[in-house]
Design a protein around this motif. Structure first.
Motif, PDB file in Angstrom:
ATOM      1  N   PHE A   1      11.862   7.837  -1.183  1.00  0.00           N
ATOM      2  CA  PHE A   1      12.166   8.127  -2.589  1.00  0.00           C
ATOM      3  C   PHE A   1      11.579   7.000  -3.425  1.00  0.00           C
ATOM      4  O   PHE A   1      11.127   5.978  -2.896  1.00  0.00           O
ATOM      5  CB  PHE A   1      13.676   8.263  -2.837  1.00  0.00           C
ATOM      6  CG  PHE A   1      14.513   7.139  -2.261  1.00  0.00           C
ATOM      7  CD1 PHE A   1      14.651   5.923  -2.949  1.00  0.00           C
ATOM      8  CD2 PHE A   1      15.175   7.287  -1.054  1.00  0.00           C
ATOM      9  CE1 PHE A   1      15.414   4.897  -2.440  1.00  0.00           C
ATOM     10  CE2 PHE A   1      15.942   6.250  -0.529  1.00  0.00           C
ATOM     11  CZ  PHE A   1      16.060   5.057  -1.216  1.00  0.00           C
ATOM     12  N   GLU A   2      11.579   7.174  -4.718  1.00  0.00           N
ATOM     13  CA  GLU A   2      11.083   6.139  -5.614  1.00  0.00           C
ATOM     14  C   GLU A   2      12.048   4.951  -5.625  1.00  0.00           C
ATOM     15  O   GLU A   2      13.275   5.141  -5.598  1.00  0.00           O
ATOM     16  CB  GLU A   2      10.910   6.680  -7.035  1.00  0.00           C
ATOM     17  CG  GLU A   2       9.770   7.672  -7.184  1.00  0.00           C
ATOM     18  CD  GLU A   2       8.416   7.064  -6.828  1.00  0.00           C
ATOM     19  OE1 GLU A   2       8.173   5.890  -7.223  1.00  0.00           O
ATOM     20  OE2 GLU A   2       7.630   7.734  -6.139  1.00  0.00           O
ATOM     21  N   PRO A   3      11.512   3.745  -5.664  1.00  0.00           N
ATOM     22  CA  PRO A   3      12.391   2.568  -5.663  1.00  0.00           C
ATOM     23  C   PRO A   3      13.439   2.625  -6.769  1.00  0.00           C
ATOM     24  O   PRO A   3      13.134   2.903  -7.921  1.00  0.00           O
ATOM     25  CB  PRO A   3      11.404   1.409  -5.909  1.00  0.00           C
ATOM     26  CG  PRO A   3      10.097   1.913  -5.384  1.00  0.00           C
ATOM     27  CD  PRO A   3      10.083   3.382  -5.677  1.00  0.00           C
ATOM     28  N   GLY A   4      14.697   2.395  -6.363  1.00  0.00           N
ATOM     29  CA  GLY A   4      15.797   2.388  -7.312  1.00  0.00           C
ATOM     30  C   GLY A   4      16.451   3.735  -7.528  1.00  0.00           C
ATOM     31  O   GLY A   4      17.482   3.818  -8.190  1.00  0.00           O
TER      32      GLY A   4
ATOM     33  N   GLY B   1      13.442   2.740  -0.752  1.00  0.00           N
ATOM     34  CA  GLY B   1      12.803   3.987  -0.342  1.00  0.00           C
ATOM     35  C   GLY B   1      11.814   3.812   0.785  1.00  0.00           C
ATOM     36  O   GLY B   1      11.064   4.749   1.123  1.00  0.00           O
ATOM     37  N   LEU B   2      11.777   2.653   1.419  1.00  0.00           N
ATOM     38  CA  LEU B   2      10.844   2.407   2.509  1.00  0.00           C
ATOM     39  C   LEU B   2      11.161   3.269   3.726  1.00  0.00           C
ATOM     40  O   LEU B   2      12.333   3.519   4.033  1.00  0.00           O
ATOM     41  CB  LEU B   2      10.886   0.934   2.917  1.00  0.00           C
ATOM     42  CG  LEU B   2      10.170  -0.058   1.998  1.00  0.00           C
ATOM     43  CD1 LEU B   2      10.575  -1.485   2.354  1.00  0.00           C
ATOM     44  CD2 LEU B   2       8.662   0.119   2.095  1.00  0.00           C
ATOM     45  N   PRO B   3      10.142   3.708   4.463  1.00  0.00           N
ATOM     46  CA  PRO B   3      10.366   4.476   5.688  1.00  0.00           C
ATOM     47  C   PRO B   3      10.840   3.571   6.826  1.00  0.00           C
ATOM     48  O   PRO B   3      10.778   2.339   6.730  1.00  0.00           O
ATOM     49  CB  PRO B   3       8.989   5.058   5.995  1.00  0.00           C
ATOM     50  CG  PRO B   3       8.036   4.052   5.421  1.00  0.00           C
ATOM     51  CD  PRO B   3       8.701   3.527   4.181  1.00  0.00           C
TER      52      PRO B   3
ATOM     53  N   ARG C   1       1.515  -7.693   1.821  1.00  0.00           N
ATOM     54  CA  ARG C   1       0.683  -6.515   1.555  1.00  0.00           C
ATOM     55  C   ARG C   1       1.236  -5.309   2.320  1.00  0.00           C
ATOM     56  O   ARG C   1       1.211  -5.267   3.543  1.00  0.00           O
ATOM     57  CB  ARG C   1      -0.768  -6.785   1.976  1.00  0.00           C
ATOM     58  CG  ARG C   1      -1.743  -5.663   1.626  1.00  0.00           C
ATOM     59  CD  ARG C   1      -3.170  -6.122   1.823  1.00  0.00           C
ATOM     60  NE  ARG C   1      -3.420  -6.539   3.199  1.00  0.00           N
ATOM     61  CZ  ARG C   1      -3.804  -5.694   4.158  1.00  0.00           C
ATOM     62  NH1 ARG C   1      -3.952  -4.407   3.905  1.00  0.00           N
ATOM     63  NH2 ARG C   1      -4.034  -6.160   5.375  1.00  0.00           N
ATOM     64  N   VAL C   2       1.765  -4.348   1.580  1.00  0.00           N
ATOM     65  CA  VAL C   2       2.236  -3.080   2.150  1.00  0.00           C
ATOM     66  C   VAL C   2       1.820  -1.955   1.200  1.00  0.00           C
ATOM     67  O   VAL C   2       1.674  -2.182  -0.003  1.00  0.00           O
ATOM     68  CB  VAL C   2       3.773  -3.060   2.337  1.00  0.00           C
ATOM     69  CG1 VAL C   2       4.204  -3.984   3.472  1.00  0.00           C
ATOM     70  CG2 VAL C   2       4.494  -3.423   1.058  1.00  0.00           C
ATOM     71  N   PRO C   3       1.642  -0.743   1.733  1.00  0.00           N
ATOM     72  CA  PRO C   3       1.146   0.361   0.889  1.00  0.00           C
ATOM     73  C   PRO C   3       2.233   1.070   0.093  1.00  0.00           C
ATOM     74  O   PRO C   3       2.244   2.292  -0.028  1.00  0.00           O
ATOM     75  CB  PRO C   3       0.519   1.303   1.922  1.00  0.00           C
ATOM     76  CG  PRO C   3       1.347   1.109   3.148  1.00  0.00           C
ATOM     77  CD  PRO C   3       1.726  -0.343   3.149  1.00  0.00           C
ATOM     78  N   TYR C   4       3.169   0.290  -0.476  1.00  0.00           N
ATOM     79  CA  TYR C   4       4.290   0.881  -1.202  1.00  0.00           C
ATOM     80  C   TYR C   4       4.485   0.098  -2.499  1.00  0.00           C
ATOM     81  O   TYR C   4       5.125  -0.968  -2.501  1.00  0.00           O
ATOM     82  CB  TYR C   4       5.555   0.858  -0.345  1.00  0.00           C
ATOM     83  CG  TYR C   4       5.379   1.534   0.990  1.00  0.00           C
ATOM     84  CD1 TYR C   4       5.375   2.931   1.097  1.00  0.00           C
ATOM     85  CD2 TYR C   4       5.169   0.775   2.151  1.00  0.00           C
ATOM     86  CE1 TYR C   4       5.182   3.547   2.321  1.00  0.00           C
ATOM     87  CE2 TYR C   4       4.988   1.390   3.376  1.00  0.00           C
ATOM     88  CZ  TYR C   4       4.986   2.778   3.446  1.00  0.00           C
ATOM     89  OH  TYR C   4       4.782   3.390   4.666  1.00  0.00           O
ATOM     90  N   PRO C   5       3.957   0.587  -3.620  1.00  0.00           N
ATOM     91  CA  PRO C   5       4.035  -0.139  -4.889  1.00  0.00           C
ATOM     92  C   PRO C   5       5.414  -0.041  -5.548  1.00  0.00           C
ATOM     93  O   PRO C   5       6.237   0.806  -5.197  1.00  0.00           O
ATOM     94  CB  PRO C   5       2.972   0.557  -5.745  1.00  0.00           C
ATOM     95  CG  PRO C   5       2.925   1.956  -5.210  1.00  0.00           C
ATOM     96  CD  PRO C   5       3.171   1.834  -3.732  1.00  0.00           C
ATOM     97  N   ASN C   6       5.635  -0.935  -6.508  1.00  0.00           N
ATOM     98  CA  ASN C   6       6.802  -0.908  -7.405  1.00  0.00           C
ATOM     99  C   ASN C   6       8.126  -1.237  -6.717  1.00  0.00           C
ATOM    100  O   ASN C   6       9.194  -0.922  -7.241  1.00  0.00           O
ATOM    101  CB  ASN C   6       6.914   0.452  -8.110  1.00  0.00           C
ATOM    102  CG  ASN C   6       5.647   0.815  -8.863  1.00  0.00           C
ATOM    103  OD1 ASN C   6       5.031  -0.039  -9.502  1.00  0.00           O
ATOM    104  ND2 ASN C   6       5.231   2.074  -8.757  1.00  0.00           N
ATOM    105  N   ILE C   7       8.054  -1.847  -5.552  1.00  0.00           N
ATOM    106  CA  ILE C   7       9.270  -2.282  -4.858  1.00  0.00           C
ATOM    107  C   ILE C   7       9.472  -3.764  -5.127  1.00  0.00           C
ATOM    108  O   ILE C   7       8.546  -4.562  -5.019  1.00  0.00           O
ATOM    109  CB  ILE C   7       9.170  -2.031  -3.341  1.00  0.00           C
ATOM    110  CG1 ILE C   7       9.095  -0.533  -3.050  1.00  0.00           C
ATOM    111  CG2 ILE C   7      10.365  -2.635  -2.610  1.00  0.00           C
ATOM    112  CD1 ILE C   7       8.828  -0.207  -1.590  1.00  0.00           C
TER     113      ILE C   7
END
Length: 359
Positions: free
Chosen positions: A158-161, A122-124, A105-111
């Motif tokens: 950035f957006e994943p990919g 694009g993770l910080p 569970r992390v607050p970063y969707p679509n990864i």
């Protein structure tokens, strides 16, 4: 060909090879004179062609380095984390294109897991968040890092990919995914799945306490304001290795040059994963705009290598610089481990590459 020309041509080839080896020796002599401390190993088809230890395992006690001394690998560790994910995939525990929220569970969707492997998520940076908020009297591990990512939710880059940007955060999450799908400790499982089967007897993910118990562990050194080498742990900039000392995934493997050669040779077999899976580790990731990055699964890729397909990785920790270079098509290997953060590392790699090409 005119038979009269054969001997001069053979002589020129031999002379060229000798010249490149002499160039390597000159580079090593210069580095040693300038204080380089480390181990270099060159191999072909798993056979050691050249190995040399220079400098000190312990500067304070005047203990010289030996070829099989143990070094901190730093980010060279990432290739082992990637292998653990690949082994999980072959065991049917996950797929590379699974979304990470299926497991963590992390607050970063679509990864996806593939984004993590290829540094395109694009993770910080987790270290910046922990540096700002963590109580540094305690050692943090993956659960604490993930908790702080959820709590403070720094914006994604950035957006994943969309892009490639090297991400230690991604490899923390990869190790946590391994633990989630296996219900096992990542440290123990790495030994059981990789280090023991490959015969890497001197390799482990060690705590600071465990490192202190290894008699031939090469201490990492940095220069102080007077130009003297002192233990890297004395520098405030090295403190993160203490308060992030329980993290798993992006680093913390310690090993020897000869163990890394065993690992290198295992990658020519299907002892760990199939050739089909391994080929994905050595293939570029296609970004959303169709461009290709130069990073696979835990490996930097060099499409312009003069000696065929080449994969490599560097590591950088307080006092340490490490690198493994693999010329896959020719089964040639360069391993260079340095424990005083010396600027000559890449110059030695270049000289070793030229010499290996003529060996």
């Amino acid at each position: 060909m005119n038979r009269l020309l054969v001997f001069p041509l053979v002589f020129l080839v031999v002379l060229s090879a000798f010249g490149q080896k002499r160039h390597l020796q000159n580079a090593l002599d210069r580095a040693e004179t300038e204080g380089f401390s480390g181990v270099i190993l060159l191999a072909e088809n798993g056979k050691v062609l050249f190995e040399k230890a220079m400098g000190m395992r312990n500067f304070e006690e005047g203990i010289p380095l030996q070829p099989n001394d143990v070094f901190e690998m730093a980010s060279v560790s990432k290739q082992f984390t990637a292998m653990m994910i690949m082994m999980c995939k072959e065991k049917g525990l996950l797929d590379f294109d699974d979304p990470i929220e299926k497991y963590i569970r992390v607050p970063y969707p679509n990864i996806t897991i593939r984004h993590l492997l290829t540094h395109t998520s694009g993770l910080p940076d987790y270290q910046a968040i922990m540096d700002e908020h963590w109580d540094k009297s305690k050692a943090a591990g993956n659960p604490e890092i993930l908790e702080y990512l959820r709590r403070y939710a720094p914006p994604k880059l950035f957006e994943p990919g969309d892009n490639y940007e090297y991400s230690n955060t991604g490899y923390v999450i990869l190790a946590s995914i391994v633990e989630e799908v296996t219900d096992r400790d990542f440290v123990e499982l790495s030994k059981e799945w990789i280090f023991d089967p490959v015969g890497m007897e001197n390799t482990a993910i060690r705590s600071l306490e465990k490192k202190a118990q290894v008699p031939n562990f090469a201490v990492g050194y940095l220069k102080d304001e007077n130009g003297n080498y002192v233990n890297a742990n004395r520098f405030r900039s090295s403190d993160y290795t203490l308060w992030l000392g329980k993290r798993k995934g992006p680093g913390r493997v310690s090993s020897t040059a000869e163990d890394l050669l065993k690992w290198d040779q295992a990658l020519y077999t299907e002892k760990l994963v199939s050739n089909e899976t391994l080929e994905q580790a050595f293939s570029p990731f296609e970004l959303n705009d169709g461009a290709k990055s130069t990073y696979g699964f835990g490996w930097d890729l060099d499409p312009n290598s003069p000696y065929g397909k080449m994969v490599m990785h560097t590591g950088d920790n307080p006092g340490y610089k490490t690198i493994i270079v693999r010329f896959i098509e020719e089964n040639k290997t360069i391993i260079l481990l340095n424990n005083n953060y010396h600027p000559d590392q890449m110059r030695l790699v270049e000289a070793a590459t030229l010499a290996l090409g003529k060996w």
